[in-house]
Motif scaffolding. Structure first.
Motif, PDB file in Angstrom:
ATOM      1  N   PRO A  64       1.056  -7.999  10.724  1.00 55.79           N
ATOM      2  CA  PRO A  64       0.557  -6.758  10.137  1.00 55.79           C
ATOM      3  C   PRO A  64       1.581  -6.138   9.187  1.00 55.79           C
ATOM      4  N   ARG A  67       3.521  -1.464  11.271  1.00 56.17           N
ATOM      5  CA  ARG A  67       3.888  -1.635  12.680  1.00 56.17           C
ATOM      6  C   ARG A  67       4.762  -0.473  13.123  1.00 56.17           C
ATOM      7  N   GLN A 115      -4.374  -7.099   1.853  1.00 58.71           N
ATOM      8  CA  GLN A 115      -4.286  -6.793   3.290  1.00 58.71           C
ATOM      9  C   GLN A 115      -3.518  -5.487   3.527  1.00 58.71           C
ATOM     10  N   ASN A 118      -5.768  -2.691   2.753  1.00 64.08           N
ATOM     11  CA  ASN A 118      -6.813  -2.610   3.790  1.00 64.08           C
ATOM     12  C   ASN A 118      -6.276  -1.895   5.029  1.00 64.08           C
ATOM     13  N   GLU A 119      -5.050  -2.256   5.381  1.00 67.16           N
ATOM     14  CA  GLU A 119      -4.456  -1.609   6.566  1.00 67.16           C
ATOM     15  C   GLU A 119      -4.234  -0.125   6.316  1.00 67.16           C
ATOM     16  N   HIS A 122      -7.474   1.677   6.618  1.00 71.52           N
ATOM     17  CA  HIS A 122      -7.842   1.863   8.023  1.00 71.52           C
ATOM     18  C   HIS A 122      -7.056   3.028   8.619  1.00 71.52           C
TER      19      HIS A 122
END
Lengths: 363, 320
Positions: A64, A67, A115, A118-119, A122
C-alpha cells in the motif's frame, strides 16, 4: 547526481515513468525484469550505500502507498501516516537510518501512481477519524524528487480538494520552486529538519544550508503554506547549548510562530546495526560516541537524563519566543514528557489529537 | 615443475628475501636437534634470482637451522625452467600444508601475497582452497585484514595472548596503536569478549575526548591499575574494564553509583533484592525475595514493609 536509471519492465509505460525518463534522457537507462538485477549492480560497488544514492530505480509499489507509522508500544507515537512515494535519499546524512533500513538501500520511485491516488480517494471519502496527518518524508526526503517528478504539483492540489487530511512534506532541501502558485488550501504543511550549521556541515552531507532551508521556509510562509519544523535528530556535543539556542533564535527571526503547526523534538537514536555503517562510511563522525544505551524499542538512545536535559532547554528556548506553538516529542515516554513539558499527552486527549487539533486550526 | 638437485653454499642463499615466506620469523630450535641427529631429510626448494643468488621457496626453518649448525653448504632442490611466481607460491603453501595445518597468520599473509595474482571473479574460492579456510566472504575479509597488523601482534595471536577476533578489531588501528593494545593485553588475562570490549571502549573514549589511542592507554588511571602489585591479572582486567566503562559512560556511571548507595541505605539483606530496570530507561523494577517457609515469608514481608517506609526508597525509584 543520478548516474544510472533502471526501469522495471512492468511499469515502463506508466506516465510517470515516461516523464522521468524524458527528464533524465542523458542518463543511461536499462529496463530490467527483476529488482535483483539492480541489487546485483549495487553489490559490486565498494560502497553500496553511497552507490544506491546515484542509481534510480523506477518501479511499482507492491504494497500500500498509505500505511501507519510503525511506532512502538514503549514510547508515545504521534499516529502519523506515511505516504510511501519512494525510498532512500540523494543526500548523505551520517545518521540516516535508511542506510541500515533497506537491503540494499537504493533510490526507488514508485510510478504506479494510479494506485496512490485511488488510495487517497478512499482516505478522503472516509468519515472517521475526524482528522489525519500524512507525510511523504519517512522513507525518503519529500522534495528530492521534484526535479524529475514535479510530484508536488499534483499532490498538493489533490490534498487541497478536501478539508480533513493534511499532507506534510518534510525536507532538508530548499527545492520549493514547484510549490509556488499551487492551490494548497492550507492542507499541505511544508516542514524542515533543522540542526545547527556545524552539524549540517559535519553530518548532513549534500543538504541545503541552514540559511537556505530557513529562506525556503520563509518563501513558503509567504505563499501561505503552514510550516512545521523538526529538531530531529538533536545531537549532544560540546557546543550544543549555544548552537541550538542560536538555531531557535534564527528560526523565529525568519518565520512567524503563528504559521508553525508543530515543532517536534527527537534526540538521536539508531538501530544498533547503523553504528558500524557510520563508523565505516564516516570515520571522522563522533555522533555515535555519545552516551547511548539500548532503549525499550532496542534502538540506541541517549541515556535518559541527557535526553531530558536537552529537551528541557529546547522547550524553554522555543517557548520563550513562541509560547503558543505546539511542541512534541517523537517517540519518548511519559516520564520525559512530564519532566520536560509538565504534562503527558493523554492529559490532553493524546498526542495524535494534540497534533490533529493544531493542524485543524489552519483552515 | 622441474628440479635440479644441487649442493649450494649457504652464503649464496638470500635469507633476507621473504617473498615466499608465510610464517613469521622462523624459530629453528626445534629443528636443530633433529637435523643434528639424522641430517637434512627433505631438502629446501630454491629458485635462482637474476643476481645469481638463491631465493627460498620452501624450507626457511630448515635453512635457518643449518646455518645455526654452522653448515657451509646444503643440499637443495632448485626449480628450473619457466615457472610462474603463482606456481611457486602454490608450491610454498602446499609444502607447508603437507606436514601441518597452516595458521591463521599464514593464511593472512598468503592472502596478502597471492591476491594480486588471482582474478577477482574466483579469488575467494581459489584462496580458500589453497590456504584452507572456509569459502565465506566475512571469514575471508577478517583473515585478510590481519595481514595489516605488525608481526609482534600476529605472533601473540599465535601464542593465544590475543584472540583472533580481537586481532581483527585491531586492524583499523595504526601499527603503533595496535602495539599499544598488545602491551596492555600482555599484562592481563582476558577472554576474547573482554579484549574486544576494551578495544572498543578505548577507541570510543579516544574519539569522544579527541585523544590519541596511546594517550588513553597511557593515562595515569590505567597505569595505576596495571602497576598494582596486590592484584592478579584477572583482577587488573576487571578494574580496568570498570574504569573504562566509567570514563566512556560518565552520566550512566554516576547514576549507577548513586543507585548502589541508595540500595545500601535500604539495608536489604541476602533474601530481598531490588533490581532497577536496565539502564534506568523505564520499565518495571524487579523485587526478588527468597524464603523457605511461612515464618520466613512473614519476616520478608516485615522487611518489605520497612523498605516501603524508608525515605531512601525514593532515591532508588527516582534515580535522576
Amino acid at each position: 547526481m543520478i548516474s544510472r536509471l533502471y526501469i522495471d519492465e512492468k511499469v515502463k509505460d506508466e506516465p510517470a515513468a515516461l516523464t522521468i525518463q524524458e527528464r533524465l534522457h542523458t542518463i543511461p537507462a536499462t529496463v530490467v525484469t527483476d529488482a535483483s538485477r539492480v541489487h546485483e549492480a549495487l553489490a559490486d560497488s565498494t560502497d553500496p550505500v553511497a552507490q544506491g544514492k546515484r542509481v534510480l530505480f523506477l518501479t511499482r509499489n507492491r504494497g500500500p502507498f498509505l500505511r501507519k507509522c510503525p511506532g512502538t508500544r514503549s514510547y508515545i507515537c504521534c499516529g502519523y501516516h506515511i505516504l510511501n512515494i519512494g525510498t532512500y535519499c540523494t543526500m548523505d546524512c551520517t545518521y540516516c537510518i535508511l542506510q541500515a533500513y533497506f537491503h540494499p538501500p537504493v533510490l526507488q520511485y514508485f510510478v504506479n501512481q494510479e494506485q496512490l491516488y485511488n488510495e487517497l480517494d478512499h482516505l478522503f471519502s472516509l468519515k472517521k477519524p475526524p482528522f489525519y496527518r500524512v507525510g511523504t518524508g519517512e522513507f525518503t526526503d519529500s522534495l528530492i524528487w521534484e526535479p524529475w517528478t514535479e510530484l508536488s504539483k499534483t499532490l498538493i492540489p489533490y490534498f487541497a480538494s478536501q478539508d480533513r487530511i493534511v499532507l506534510e512534506l518534510k525536507t532538508k532541501t530548499s527545492a520549493v520552486g514547484n510549490l509556488k502558485c499551487i492551490t494548497h488550501n492550507k492542507k499541505t504543511i511544508v516542514a524542515w529538519s533543522l540542526n545547527p550549521p556545524s552539524i549540517i556541515r559535519s553530518e548532513e552531507h549534500g543538504t541545503a544550508s541552514l540559511k537556505a532551508r530557513l529562506a525556503a521556509a520563509a518563501q513558503c510562509e509567504a505563499w501561505g503554506y503552514p510550516l512545521a519544523f523538526h529538531f530531529d535528530p538533536l545531537i549532544i556535543y560540546k557546543d550544543w547549548e549555544n548552537d541550538y539556542r542560536q538555531l531557535v533564535r534564527e528560526l523565529f527571526a525568519t518565520v512567524s510562530s503563528k504559521n508553525i503547526v508543530w515543532i517536534s523534538l527527537g534526540s538521536f537514536r539508531f538501530m544498533p546495526s547503523l553504528k558500524q555503517i557510520i563508523r565505516k562510511r564516516f570515520p571522522k563522525s563522533k555522533i555515535i560516541y555519545g552516551e547511548f544505551i539500548p532503549g525499550l524499542d532496542n534502538k540506541m538512545r541517549y541515556f535518559k537524563p541527557l535526553r531530558i536535559e536537552i529537551y528541557k532547554k529546547m522547550v524553554a528556548w522555543i517557548k520563550e519566543l513562541a509560547p503558543d506553538v505546539v511542541v512534541y516529542f517523537c517517540m519518548e515516554d511519559e516520564e520525559v514528557w512530564k519532566e520536560t513539558m509538565g504534562f503527558v499527552p493523554k492529559d490532553r486527549g493524546g498526542l495524535p489529537k494534540m497534533l490533529d487539533d493544531s493542524a485543524a486550526r489552519f483552515r | 615443475m622441474k628440479y635440479d638437485d644441487k649442493l649450494v653454499p649457504i652464503l649464496e642463499i638470500d635469507t633476507e628475501d621473504n617473498m615466499f615466506r608465510l610464517s613469521l620469523e622462523p624459530d629453528p630450535n626445534s629443528l636443530i636437534a633433529a637435523i643434528q641427529s639424522v641430517g637434512l631429510i627433505n631438502p629446501p626448494v630454491l629458485r635462482q634470482k637474476e643476481d645469481l643468488r638463491y631465493r627460498i621457496v620452501c624450507g626457511f626453518r630448515r635453512i635457518s637451522a643449518c646455518r645455526h649448525l654452522g653448515w657451509h653448504e646444503i643440499d637443495v632442490r632448485l626449480v628450473v625452467g619457466d615457472v610462474s611466481e603463482l606456481d611457486l607460491f602454490e608450491l610454498a603453501i602446499l609444502d607447508n600444508r603437507s606436514h601441518r595445518a597452516i595458521s591463521v597468520v599464514e593464511q593472512a599473509r598468503g592472502i596478502q601475497k597471492l591476491e594480486p595474482y588471482i582474478p577477482s571473479e574466483n579469488r575467494l574460492e581459489t584462496l580458500a582452497s589453497l590456504l584452507g579456510f572456509p569459502v565465506n566472504k566475512k571469514v575471508f575479509q577478517k583473515i585478510r585484514a590481519l595481514g595489516r597488523l605488525p608481526e609482534p601482534v600476529l605472533a601473540e595471536v599465535l601464542n593465544n595472548t590475543l584472540s583472533f577476533e580481537a586481532a581483527v578489531h585491531l586492524c583499523p588501528f595504526s601499527p603503533k596503536e595496535a602495539l599499544c593494545f598488545l602491551d596492555l593485553f600482555k599484562g592481563l588475562k582476558l577472554s576474547q569478549n573482554k579484549q574486544i570490549e576494551i578495544i572498543t571502549l578505548v577507541q570510543e573514549i579516544a574519539m569522544r575526548e579527541d585523544l590519541w589511542i596511546k594517550k588513553v592507554l597511557q593515562s595515569s588511571d590505567i597505569k595505576s591499575v596495571l602497576e598494582r602489585p596486590d592484584l592478579n591479572r584477572n583482577e587488573k582486567g576487571s578494574l580496568l574494564r570498570a574504569y573504562l566503562k566509567r570514563r566512556r559512560f560518565p552520566a550512566l556511571a554516576k547514576t549507577q553509583e548513586r543507585i548502589v548507595k541508595a540500595l545500601k541505605a535500604l539495608r536489604l539483606n541476602e533474601h530481598v533484592h531490588i533490581i532497577p530496570p536496565p539502564y534506568f530507561e523505564g520499565g518495571p523494577y524487579t523485587l526478588r525475595m527468597t524464603f523457605k517457609n511461612q515464618d520466613d515469608f512473614s519476616k520478608r514481608l516485615k522487611t518489605l514493609d520497612a523498605i516501603a517506609k524508608n525515605p531512601d526508597l525514593k532515591k532508588v525509584l527516582e534515580p535522576y
